[in-house]
Design an enzyme around this catalytic site. Structure first.
Site, short mmCIF file in Angstrom:
data_model
loop_
_atom_site.label_atom_id
_atom_site.label_comp_id
_atom_site.label_asym_id
_atom_site.label_seq_id
_atom_site.Cartn_x
_atom_site.Cartn_y
_atom_site.Cartn_z
N SER A 159 16.98 -19.53 -10.31
CA SER A 159 15.70 -18.86 -10.02
C SER A 159 14.63 -19.85 -9.57
O SER A 159 13.89 -19.58 -8.62
CB SER A 159 15.21 -18.12 -11.28
OG SER A 159 16.06 -17.05 -11.57
N ARG A 186 12.84 -20.33 -5.67
CA ARG A 186 11.38 -20.24 -5.50
C ARG A 186 10.79 -21.48 -4.86
O ARG A 186 9.90 -21.38 -4.02
CB ARG A 186 10.73 -19.96 -6.86
CG ARG A 186 10.95 -18.49 -7.28
CD ARG A 186 10.77 -18.31 -8.76
NE ARG A 186 10.78 -16.91 -9.18
CZ ARG A 186 11.88 -16.16 -9.32
NH1 ARG A 186 13.07 -16.66 -9.05
NH2 ARG A 186 11.79 -14.90 -9.72
N SER A 223 11.15 -6.18 -13.60
CA SER A 223 11.97 -6.95 -12.66
C SER A 223 11.17 -8.12 -12.12
O SER A 223 10.12 -7.93 -11.50
CB SER A 223 12.42 -6.05 -11.50
OG SER A 223 12.80 -6.84 -10.39
N ASP A 230 20.56 -11.27 -17.26
CA ASP A 230 21.81 -11.78 -16.67
C ASP A 230 22.84 -12.18 -17.73
O ASP A 230 23.99 -12.49 -17.40
CB ASP A 230 21.51 -12.99 -15.77
CG ASP A 230 20.74 -12.56 -14.53
OD1 ASP A 230 20.83 -11.38 -14.14
OD2 ASP A 230 20.05 -13.41 -13.94
N ARG A 232 27.40 -3.50 -13.47
CA ARG A 232 27.92 -4.31 -14.57
C ARG A 232 28.25 -3.47 -15.81
O ARG A 232 29.08 -3.89 -16.63
CB ARG A 232 26.93 -5.43 -14.94
CG ARG A 232 26.93 -6.54 -13.91
CD ARG A 232 26.09 -7.75 -14.29
NE ARG A 232 26.19 -8.75 -13.22
CZ ARG A 232 25.27 -9.67 -12.96
NH1 ARG A 232 24.17 -9.75 -13.70
NH2 ARG A 232 25.46 -10.53 -11.98
C1 S3P Z 1 16.03 -12.93 -10.85
C2 S3P Z 1 15.65 -11.79 -11.49
C3 S3P Z 1 16.59 -10.84 -12.11
C4 S3P Z 1 17.98 -11.46 -12.26
C5 S3P Z 1 18.41 -12.22 -11.06
C6 S3P Z 1 17.44 -13.34 -10.73
C7 S3P Z 1 14.98 -13.81 -10.28
O1 S3P Z 1 16.68 -9.70 -11.31
O2 S3P Z 1 18.93 -10.46 -12.57
O3 S3P Z 1 19.69 -12.79 -11.29
O4 S3P Z 1 15.26 -14.98 -9.95
O5 S3P Z 1 13.85 -13.33 -10.15
P1 S3P Z 1 15.63 -8.47 -11.50
O6 S3P Z 1 14.27 -9.02 -11.36
O7 S3P Z 1 15.88 -7.53 -10.37
O8 S3P Z 1 15.96 -7.89 -12.85
#
Ligand code: S3P
Length: 416
Positions: free
Chosen positions: A14, A18, A154, A302, A333
């Site tokens: 993540s 970014r 999210s 996750d 999932r």
């Molecule tokens: C993520 C947010 C999550 C996660 C994904 C990575 C991110 O998804 O499941 O693997 O880096 O912002 P959601 O925000 O859709 O739940």
């Protein structure tokens, strides 16, 4: 067979996405070490380059040149399997003048994008999807800030709106129904954005950004989770994850493991660019199932597959509340867990939006299993096979390279 020893998980996915994406808008330059090695973050870098960004790889490090928003005005961007690449780019590009098309592989092409398109349209961007899914076309520029109540917790959706807000007229506010990972907020602040907030309300003023000169990405907590959870349930195991991200919006799985009675020790060793440190987990014979509340899911979204595997070995009932979002990941999932862990004899069921796991159940050697093209399912199933004392064929196993290309080597090194 047990797991023993230390390992360093790959750089956090993540945070890597970014910093790569922010180089498109920010000024300055950044030397990034420990950038995530998986295919998803490579998709982000390919998109950055397709937009005119500069990515130089040298001695295992990445040199990102800030583009200050001076991007190509037209681009076709292949996001591969990566939902984060697509959703964050939709937001970022909504604020930039130009016409962009974003596509993805078969799995990404089935995932919902309308939820991101809707607030971006309210901000003034033209965003088209096909039946709410990719490919997505974005015509960006001329946005105004909005106040947006996220319909789901999210981080991808939150981040898309915040990234669009960077170049909107007026303030953008997002209100979260429950906490989710906050890397976008933290990195924006690190790059000098005017962002304030807490307790689920974030307010961003349009901002110019400057990249930090250097950034070391901590190890991915979600990758570490596989071996830490497996150590808690495989007799005789004890593993230590080094250099792991300890941002509290990512360590929900450690709280759940501890609540189940697992022996887990956390030692924070640094705070830059986010908290990180060492985590040790050891086999715990007396695990008990617990309730994982809806409000916690965003902190471990996750890790539900591997936590569900752990719950198959715990006494009593474990309930993961309100996990309907898992149907929208790289595969469904919930269905995948029920069918694939079910094939090993685990007792799992979906009750409304909840996942219910009963244990303990000795897992039996399966014939063959299917990752359904989902990297986190593939790793969960490999560990489930290990627990069953077997090495089942797992269809699509190679998809682990989406997030953890070194998974098999690390597993071999820890096995004794
Ligand atoms: C993520 C947010 C999550 C996660 C994904 C990575 C991110 O998804 O499941 O693997 O880096 O912002 P959601 O925000 O859709 O739940």
């Amino acid at each position: 067979m047990k797991l023993q020893g230390s390992f360093s998980p790959p750089g956090d996915k993540s945070i890597s996405h970014r910093i790569g994406l922010l180089s498109l808008l920010a000024a300055g330059a950044c030397r990034v070490s420990n950038y995530a090695p998986g295919q998803d973050c490579a998709s982000t870098l390919a998109a950055v380059e397709a937009l005119g960004g500069s990515v130089r790889r040298q001695n295992g490090e990445l040199w990102l040149e800030g583009m200050g928003g001076r991007l190509k005005e037209q681009a076709y961007l292949d996001c591969g399997n990566s939902g984060t690449t697509m959703r964050l780019l939709m937001g970022l590009l909504a604020g930039v003048r130009g016409r962009f098309t974003l596509s993805g592989d078969e799995s990404l092409s089935r995932r919902p994008m309308e939820r991101v398109a809707a607030p971006l349209r309210r901000m003034g961007a033209a965003v088209e999807c096909r039946d709410g899914r990719p490919p997505v076309r974005v015509i960006g520029g001329g946005l105004k800030g909005i106040a947006y109540h996220l319909p789901v917790a999210s981080a991808q959706l939150k981040s898309a709106v915040l990234l669009a807000g960077l170049r909107a007229a007026g303030a953008t506010t997002v209100l979260e129904p429950a906490p989710s990972r906050d890397h976008t907020e933290r990195l924006l602040a690190l790059c000098g954005a005017d962002i304030t907030g807490e307790a689920g309300i974030w307010r961003l003023e349009p901002s110019e950004l400057t990249l930090p000169a250097a950034l070391r990405v901590p190890g991915d907590a979600s990758s570490a989770a596989f071996f830490l959870c497996a150590a808690a349930i495989i007799p005789g195991s004890e593993v230590t994850a080094e250099g792991v991200l300890l941002n509290p919006t990512r360590t929900g799985f450690l709280s759940v493991l501890a609540r189940m009675g697992a022996r887990v020790q956390v030692e924070e060793q640094g705070a830059e660019p986010e908290p990180w440190g060492r985590v040790r987990a050891a086999y715990s014979p007396e695990l008990t199932g617990c309730r994982v509340t809806a409000g916690e899911i965003g902190l471990l979204v996750d890790e539900v597959p591997v936590l569900a595997l752990a719950a198959t070995q715990a006494r009593g009932v474990a309930v993961f509340e309100q996990v309907g979002e898992l149907r929208l990941k790289e595969t469904d999932r919930l269905a995948a867990l029920v069918s694939q862990l079910g094939a090993l004899g685990a007792r799992l069921r979906v009750r409304g939006e909840d996942l219910v796991v009963e244990g303990p159940t000795p897992l039996r050697a399966p014939e063959d299993l299917d990752s359904l093209g989902d990297h986190r399912m593939a790793m969960t199933l490999r560990l489930a096979g290990l627990l069953a004392g077997a090495r089942p064929a797992i269809a699509g196993q190679e998809c682990v390279a989406i997030s953890y290309p070194g998974f098999a080597e690390t597993l071999e090194a820890l096995l004794s």
